[in-house]
Design an enzyme around this catalytic site. Structure first.
Site, PDB file in Angstrom:
ATOM      1  N   ASP A 165       0.648  -1.245  -0.012  1.00  0.00           N
ATOM      2  CA  ASP A 165      -0.093  -0.062  -0.036  1.00  0.00           C
ATOM      3  C   ASP A 165       0.753   1.264  -0.031  1.00  0.00           C
ATOM      4  OD1 ASP A 165      -2.094  -1.831   0.216  1.00  0.00           O
ATOM      5  OD2 ASP A 165      -2.970  -1.197   2.143  1.00  0.00           O
TER       6      ASP A 165
ATOM      7  N   LYS B 287      -6.978  -4.958  -3.218  1.00  0.00           N
ATOM      8  CA  LYS B 287      -7.742  -5.310  -2.052  1.00  0.00           C
ATOM      9  C   LYS B 287      -8.802  -4.248  -1.438  1.00  0.00           C
ATOM     10  CE  LYS B 287      -4.133  -4.440   1.195  1.00  0.00           C
ATOM     11  NZ  LYS B 287      -4.754  -3.363   1.844  1.00  0.00           N
TER      12      LYS B 287
ATOM     13  N   CYS C 257      -1.971  -2.869   7.497  1.00  0.00           N
ATOM     14  CA  CYS C 257      -1.933  -3.646   6.424  1.00  0.00           C
ATOM     15  C   CYS C 257      -0.714  -4.647   6.388  1.00  0.00           C
ATOM     16  CB  CYS C 257      -2.218  -3.442   5.209  1.00  0.00           C
ATOM     17  SG  CYS C 257      -3.776  -2.391   4.944  1.00  0.00           S
TER      18      CYS C 257
HETATM   19  C1  VGL Z   1      -4.727   0.483   5.643  1.00  0.00           C
HETATM   20  C2  VGL Z   1      -6.410   1.472   6.961  1.00  0.00           C
HETATM   21  C3  VGL Z   1      -7.230   1.212   6.228  1.00  0.00           C
HETATM   22  C4  VGL Z   1      -3.157   0.010   5.447  1.00  0.00           C
HETATM   23  C5  VGL Z   1      -5.753   0.480   4.392  1.00  0.00           C
HETATM   24  O1  VGL Z   1      -2.854   0.200   4.346  1.00  0.00           O
HETATM   25  O2  VGL Z   1      -2.668  -0.138   6.560  1.00  0.00           O
HETATM   26  N1  VGL Z   1      -4.877   1.028   6.866  1.00  0.00           N
HETATM   27  N2  VGL Z   1      -6.741   0.842   4.749  1.00  0.00           N
END
Ligand code: VGL
Ligand code: ZN
Length: 201
Positions: free
Chosen positions: A12, A109, A154
């Site tokens: 991410d 995702k 994540c």
């Molecule tokens: C994430 C919160 C919501 C992350 C993704 O990438 O850690 N955290 N969506």
């Protein structure tokens, strides 16, 4: 060069998790160049991309009266409510502009409106697979190094799931940063160590 059985998973590294983004992680942009250097050492590189539809059920804005960072009960368990982030097709969902994206595989995702997905392996019901396990196994991957954002969400859930699936997992804590909401970093570190994840710098 790492052997073919050792893959790098970059979690991410998107604009919304970097300073100025909707769910900015302190120092999120500061790890991009280190990750780019690490990518050169791997023959298999997988990027994950948080990829939510507008009005996603993990957004506080989808729950009247709720504020970001509150926790609500969902059919699949407790869920932190987030500011709107990583909406499909927006700038915030794009990878950081300096990140090397010449990866073998990009796995998205969080696209199911009713369920969040922190882990690269399973959605937050801990049952619905993303398909990444099959991809790695059919390619003979046994060992995973993970970096990226956020360390306490994540990266944490991906690392724990991978270790439970039997992969040998290393998290580079120098190439990952945490949101650290309500002590979530301490809990994440304990859970990763408990699952047998190696934390290194
Ligand atoms: C994430 C919160 C919501 C992350 C993704 O990438 O850690 N955290 N969506
Ligand atoms: Zn998200």
């Amino acid at each position: 060069m790492q052997p073919l059985t050792h893959a790098l998973i970059v979690i991410d590294m998107q604009n919304d998790f970097c300073p100025g983004g909707a769910l900015a992680v302190d120092g999120g942009n500061g790890i991009v160049s280190g990750i780019n250097t690490l990518i050169e050492d791997f023959q298999t590189v997988i990027l994950t991309q948080d990829w939510h539809p507008r009005g996603h059920s993990s957004f506080a804005s989808s729950h009247p009266g709720a504020a970001p960072m509150e926790v609500v009960d969902m059919p699949y368990g407790p869920q932190v409510l987030w500011p709107d982030h990583c909406i499909q097709g927006t700038f915030g969902a794009e990878f950081h502009g300096h990140l090397r994206t010449d990866a073998d595989m990009i796995i998205r995702k969080g696209f199911n409106p009713a369920i969040d997905s922190y882990s690269a392996f399973f959605e937050n019901d801990h049952k619905t697979p993303t398909g990444l396990e099959g991809y790695l196994r059919t390619r003979g991957i046994e060992r995973l190094t993970m970096v990226g954002l956020a360390l306490d969400f994540c990266v944490h859930y991906s690392a724990v799931d991978a270790a439970r699936l039997g992969f040998n997992v290393i998290v580079r804590t120098d190439l990952s940063h945490a949101i650290d909401a309500n002590g979530s970093l301490d809990g994440a570190i304990a859970a990763m160590l408990d699952a047998g994840v190696a934390l290194t710098e």
